[in-house]
Design an enzyme around this catalytic site. Sequence first.
Site, PDB file in Angstrom:
ATOM      1  NE  ARG A 140      41.170 -51.556  78.329  1.00  0.00           N
ATOM      2  CZ  ARG A 140      40.757 -51.367  79.581  1.00  0.00           C
ATOM      3  NH1 ARG A 140      41.621 -51.031  80.532  1.00  0.00           N
ATOM      4  NH2 ARG A 140      39.499 -51.536  79.904  1.00  0.00           N
ATOM      5  CG  HIS A 175      36.614 -47.348  81.156  1.00  0.00           C
ATOM      6  ND1 HIS A 175      37.838 -47.948  80.941  1.00  0.00           N
ATOM      7  CD2 HIS A 175      36.634 -46.943  82.450  1.00  0.00           C
ATOM      8  CE1 HIS A 175      38.560 -47.895  82.060  1.00  0.00           C
ATOM      9  NE2 HIS A 175      37.853 -47.293  82.987  1.00  0.00           N
ATOM     10  CD  GLU A 205      38.444 -52.129  86.892  1.00  0.00           C
ATOM     11  OE1 GLU A 205      37.848 -51.427  87.722  1.00  0.00           O
ATOM     12  OE2 GLU A 205      39.678 -52.244  86.885  1.00  0.00           O
TER      13      GLU A 205
HETATM   14  C1  FCB Z   1      40.230 -48.939  87.552  1.00  0.00           C
HETATM   15  C2  FCB Z   1      39.500 -48.192  86.445  1.00  0.00           C
HETATM   16  C3  FCB Z   1      40.314 -47.069  85.831  1.00  0.00           C
HETATM   17  C4  FCB Z   1      41.085 -46.307  86.889  1.00  0.00           C
HETATM   18  C5  FCB Z   1      41.891 -47.262  87.736  1.00  0.00           C
HETATM   19  C6  FCB Z   1      42.756 -46.591  88.765  1.00  0.00           C
HETATM   20  O1  FCB Z   1      39.309 -49.504  88.417  1.00  0.00           O
HETATM   21  O2  FCB Z   1      39.134 -49.084  85.421  1.00  0.00           O
HETATM   22  O3  FCB Z   1      39.437 -46.241  85.098  1.00  0.00           O
HETATM   23  O4  FCB Z   1      40.222 -45.553  87.637  1.00  0.00           O
HETATM   24  O5  FCB Z   1      41.040 -48.163  88.382  1.00  0.00           O
END
Ligand code: FCB
Length: 475
Positions: free
Chosen positions: A81, A125, A170
Amino acid sequence: MPEPESSVSFPPAFLWGAATSAYQIEGAVREGGRTPSIWDTFSHTPGKTAGGETGDIAVDHYHRFREDVALMAELGLKAYRFSISWPRVQPTGRGPAVQVGLDFYRRLVDELLSAGIKPAITLYHWDLPQELEDAGGWPERDTALRFAEYAQIVGEALGDRVEHWITLNEPWCSAFLGYGSGVHAPGRTEPAASLRAAHHLNLAHGLGTSALRSVMPARNSIAVSLNSSVVRPVSQDPADLAAARTIDDLANGVFHGPMLHGVYPQTLLAATKSVTDWSYVQDGDLRAIHQPLDALGLNYYTPTLVSAADPEAKGPRADGHGSSAHSPWPGADNVAFHQTPGERTEMGWTIDPSGLHELIMRYTREAPGLPLYITENGAAYDDKPDPDGRVHDPERIAYLHGHLSAVRQAITDGADVRGYYLWSLMDNFEWAYGYGKRFGAVYVDYATLERTPKSSALWYGEAARSGTLPPVEGV
Ligand code: FCB
């Protein structure tokens, strides 16, 4: 022969993967017509990241992707991914694509496919083209429309060869750390704008999903990756339960409400009414957001423990995402955050695989029939090479074993979990923490950029090859 007790077998089609994101690994920030994203601007702003570190070089994956793919294949990984850098493909966030940018991802995808590794693309992202932030960023509706255009461009270019798609990673972090607490780019601290951002991220997901569907083969799978929190109250006291409800709404309901059910929870609207009137939610938005999905991605690290706040207690909020005088929880002034008991990783995050089981079972109930993927899970430790050059990380192996066992248990309990992506393939730029936090299964020497698989990478590769968790000492 009965299986040894410590072995845990997974379904044969289970996808064993690893995850990364563009800004955290690519480097080459000024090549191929790429323009700055909000993370370039933010990391170059004094005081925003540990030691002023930036993703300018990161782990130079842009130039070393063939080596990285070869390493994944050697380890035995089945899926990878990664995310597309929006400003590499569409430098101003509008208009036609830059072919050099798309070609980079085409080459990466082809390299993966020829190594027998399934690519899974995340479209967003966190690296918004700076020009779109200059025009207002996620609090502005137009950013959602721009995202749909970008999704269509990438879907057209790669939809023939990539089956697994994720719209957003996220969105909670984008909205509430980016525009609320300000610990992430673009570093704004405006509670009302953080809720507007959340709505427009939802809209971007919905419009982006429709745009992808309009240009891609129907067999492709479209999902979103949510960092759905496992929110636990410190007690069953009604005030603590109410605090947990508020945080659950602000962490989870604000996204899965509209995405999975086509509504914002009433309790969320009530809890935030002193901050926003939600008048930017236009007629038809909820329908646009509520698109049928093919899968749901869950990112999990640690649970969140809350109580009602002591009205006397003031000061910075510690909630696992860095501390700031500004809260990432608009309207939740009556909530206090607590450290969950137990062992912690280098991030200070408590290790609790039961939270992952709980999360999977929750979505099994709330979204029946929707296949689930764990799109991120992993741990940071202060890894160092031994004098012989090897990197031993038994804590990470124990972490992975515990969490994969929780996934296996959830499958036994009826959950449809189709895959797991370890965060992260290799050490990389951990946002505001810079390079100090190592999440990789592969160690990166930042002076030489040399990659060395840690013992966890070998352990995980063995799990991927055999479909069974290799035994772990002391477990
Ligand atoms: C998540 C993020 C990823 C990384 C991890 C530890 O929140 O999506 O990019 O920073 O945490």
